[in-house]
Design a protein around this motif. Structure first.
Motif, PDB file in Angstrom:
ATOM      1  N   PRO A   1       0.857  -1.233  -0.034  1.00 23.10           N
ATOM      2  CA  PRO A   1      -0.191   0.066  -0.232  1.00 23.10           C
ATOM      3  C   PRO A   1       0.912   1.251  -0.034  1.00 23.10           C
ATOM      4  N   ASP A   2       0.183   2.325  -0.450  1.00 25.13           N
ATOM      5  CA  ASP A   2       1.037   3.650  -0.759  1.00 25.13           C
ATOM      6  C   ASP A   2       0.614   4.412   0.854  1.00 25.13           C
ATOM      7  N   LEU A   3       1.456   4.153   1.533  1.00 20.66           N
ATOM      8  CA  LEU A   3       1.107   4.747   2.927  1.00 20.66           C
ATOM      9  C   LEU A   3       1.042   6.286   2.902  1.00 20.66           C
ATOM     10  N   GLU A   4       2.041   6.869   2.076  1.00 21.34           N
ATOM     11  CA  GLU A   4       2.204   8.338   2.177  1.00 21.34           C
ATOM     12  C   GLU A   4       0.673   9.209   1.331  1.00 21.34           C
ATOM     13  N   ALA A   5       0.100   8.161   0.931  1.00 20.82           N
ATOM     14  CA  ALA A   5      -1.304   8.662   0.269  1.00 20.82           C
ATOM     15  C   ALA A   5      -2.248   8.721   1.586  1.00 20.82           C
ATOM     16  N   ILE A   6      -2.255   8.352   2.587  1.00 20.97           N
ATOM     17  CA  ILE A   6      -3.085   8.329   3.805  1.00 20.97           C
ATOM     18  C   ILE A   6      -2.868   9.773   4.461  1.00 20.97           C
ATOM     19  N   PRO A   7      -4.045  10.479   4.282  1.00 22.27           N
ATOM     20  CA  PRO A   7      -3.895  12.085   4.864  1.00 22.27           C
ATOM     21  C   PRO A   7      -3.304  12.029   6.403  1.00 22.27           C
ATOM     22  N   ALA A   8      -2.349  12.967   6.634  1.00 26.86           N
ATOM     23  CA  ALA A   8      -1.583  12.878   8.154  1.00 26.86           C
ATOM     24  C   ALA A   8      -2.731  12.957   8.991  1.00 26.86           C
ATOM     25  N   GLU A   9      -4.030  13.646   8.855  1.00 20.19           N
ATOM     26  CA  GLU A   9      -4.993  13.690  10.200  1.00 20.19           C
ATOM     27  C   GLU A   9      -5.483  12.360  10.274  1.00 20.19           C
ATOM     28  N   ARG A  10      -5.328  11.400   9.208  1.00 22.91           N
ATOM     29  CA  ARG A  10      -5.953  10.159   9.177  1.00 22.91           C
ATOM     30  C   ARG A  10      -5.155   8.987   9.604  1.00 22.91           C
ATOM     31  N   LEU A  11      -4.016   9.451   9.847  1.00 17.33           N
ATOM     32  CA  LEU A  11      -2.830   8.348   9.948  1.00 17.33           C
ATOM     33  C   LEU A  11      -2.993   7.853  11.455  1.00 17.33           C
ATOM     34  N   THR A  12      -3.417   6.578  11.464  1.00 17.75           N
ATOM     35  CA  THR A  12      -3.388   5.844  12.665  1.00 17.75           C
ATOM     36  C   THR A  12      -3.149   4.359  12.469  1.00 17.75           C
ATOM     37  N   ALA A  13      -2.851   3.714  13.485  1.00 15.90           N
ATOM     38  CA  ALA A  13      -2.610   2.209  13.266  1.00 15.90           C
ATOM     39  C   ALA A  13      -3.580   1.495  12.644  1.00 15.90           C
ATOM     40  N   GLY A  14      -4.919   1.815  12.795  1.00 17.88           N
ATOM     41  CA  GLY A  14      -5.932   1.175  12.065  1.00 17.88           C
ATOM     42  C   GLY A  14      -5.954   1.548  10.496  1.00 17.88           C
ATOM     43  N   ALA A  15      -5.466   2.786  10.191  1.00 15.29           N
ATOM     44  CA  ALA A  15      -5.388   3.348   8.870  1.00 15.29           C
ATOM     45  C   ALA A  15      -4.310   2.383   8.309  1.00 15.29           C
ATOM     46  N   ILE A  16      -3.458   2.210   8.674  1.00 16.82           N
ATOM     47  CA  ILE A  16      -2.303   1.269   8.165  1.00 16.82           C
ATOM     48  C   ILE A  16      -2.718   0.007   8.007  1.00 16.82           C
ATOM     49  N   ARG A  17      -3.235  -0.545   9.127  1.00 13.50           N
ATOM     50  CA  ARG A  17      -3.734  -1.970   8.981  1.00 13.50           C
ATOM     51  C   ARG A  17      -4.778  -2.069   8.000  1.00 13.50           C
ATOM     52  N   ASP A  18      -5.829  -1.186   7.707  1.00 15.80           N
ATOM     53  CA  ASP A  18      -6.702  -1.239   6.662  1.00 15.80           C
ATOM     54  C   ASP A  18      -6.135  -1.017   5.259  1.00 15.80           C
ATOM     55  N   ALA A  19      -5.093  -0.372   5.258  1.00 14.53           N
ATOM     56  CA  ALA A  19      -4.334  -0.042   4.014  1.00 14.53           C
ATOM     57  C   ALA A  19      -3.628  -1.504   3.438  1.00 14.53           C
ATOM     58  N   PHE A  20      -3.218  -2.183   4.316  1.00 15.86           N
ATOM     59  CA  PHE A  20      -2.452  -3.614   4.059  1.00 15.86           C
ATOM     60  C   PHE A  20      -3.583  -4.636   3.500  1.00 15.86           C
ATOM     61  N   VAL A  21      -4.628  -4.462   4.264  1.00 18.18           N
ATOM     62  CA  VAL A  21      -5.800  -5.328   3.924  1.00 18.18           C
ATOM     63  C   VAL A  21      -6.621  -5.027   2.712  1.00 18.18           C
ATOM     64  N   ALA A  22      -6.733  -3.717   2.462  1.00 11.51           N
ATOM     65  CA  ALA A  22      -7.251  -3.305   1.132  1.00 11.51           C
ATOM     66  C   ALA A  22      -6.650  -3.901  -0.017  1.00 11.51           C
ATOM     67  N   ALA A  23      -5.186  -3.589  -0.048  1.00 13.61           N
ATOM     68  CA  ALA A  23      -4.141  -3.879  -1.040  1.00 13.61           C
ATOM     69  C   ALA A  23      -4.183  -5.424  -1.282  1.00 13.61           C
TER      70      ALA A  23
END
Length: 260
Positions: free
Chosen positions: A177-199
């Motif tokens: 996943p492109d983690l730098e595409a996650i907006p800074a205000e939404r950058l949480t452990a859950g958002a990173i976890r979701d990004a890996f699962v979505a990809a």
């Protein structure tokens, strides 16, 4: 016989023009997944790359008799390794330009409890230079490659080639996943976890352990069975979903991406 049409030629031309205009104006959404092509475009194997020297394992870290219960694929955020100096980053090849994003920390055999197999056999001589070069774009640090083979590879494989080939099969099969595409205000452990699962649709959400250091994202540790199938992590998921994180940026020295 010509096909029947309800539109006159003039009306057909107008309809076609409108369709083309709408297609041109339609927003194009970029994929949040780093493709193999984009990964390869940022990596060139240095011609003067050399293996790291072998080292003597610390006696208190040797655990050769611990049975393997499952595996972890540790996918680290390279700018954080360069920023912190942890996990054997290579100052010259990996960190000078800070161009790498997600890289492979290692493939780790894990025990059933909190004790894990480590340094299961003498690592032997330095990893052959051909092997170091072959897997540089996956793990861009000869020192880290040497450490991963000594500490983890000896607990399941007969040679560094066999160990890194298995790691590469898993790495190449993983959409990053492109983690730098996650907006800074939404950058949480859950958002990173979701990004890996979505990809990676076959990856269970409870199979993504998020590791952090002082509020910075360090790496995602993905859990796999002994047959290398994705599975739920048996001992928790690391940082909780709500934990807000900072992400060290690529290509920048000293800059950070933070959540306010």
């Amino acid at each position: 016989m010509r096909p029947f049409s309800l539109l006159t030629p003039a009306a057909s031309a107008l309809a076609l023009g409108a369709a083309l205009l709408l297609a041109a104006c339609e927003p194009r959404l970029s994929s949040p997944v780093m493709t193999a092509a984009t990964e390869g475009a940022t990596c060139a194997v240095p011609a003067d790359l050399t293996p790291a020297r072998p080292y003597t394992p610390p006696a208190d870290e040797v655990a050769a008799d611990v049975p393997v219960a499952f595996n972890m694929l540790a996918v680290s955020w390279s700018p954080q390794a360069c920023r912190s100096g942890k996990d054997y980053p290579d100052e010259r090849y990996q960190c000078a330009q800070n161009q790498f994003g997600l890289t492979l920390h290692g493939l780790w055999p894990n025990g059933a409890d909190n004790k894990h197999p480590r340094y299961c056999a003498a690592p032997g001589p330095a990893i052959p230079v051909a092997t170091v070069k072959k897997h540089f774009c996956m793990t861009p640090s000869p020192s880290l490659q040497q450490h991963e083979w000594a500490a983890h590879g000896t607990c399941g494989w007969d040679s560094p080639e066999a160990y890194f080939e298995q790691a590469a099969r898993m790495w190449n099969g993983l959409n990053k996943p492109d983690l730098e595409a996650i907006p800074a205000e939404r950058l949480t452990a859950g958002a990173i976890r979701d990004a890996f699962v979505a990809a990676n649709p076959g990856l269970p959400r409870d199979g993504v352990f998020v590791a952090t250091t002082d509020g910075w994202f360090r790496e995602a540790r993905l859990c796999y069975s002994k047959a290398y199938q994705p599975m739920a992590c048996p001992r928790g998921l690391g940082a909780p979903d709500r934990e807000r994180l900072k992400l060290a940026p690529t290509g920048v020295s000293g800059g950070v991406q933070t959540a306010p």
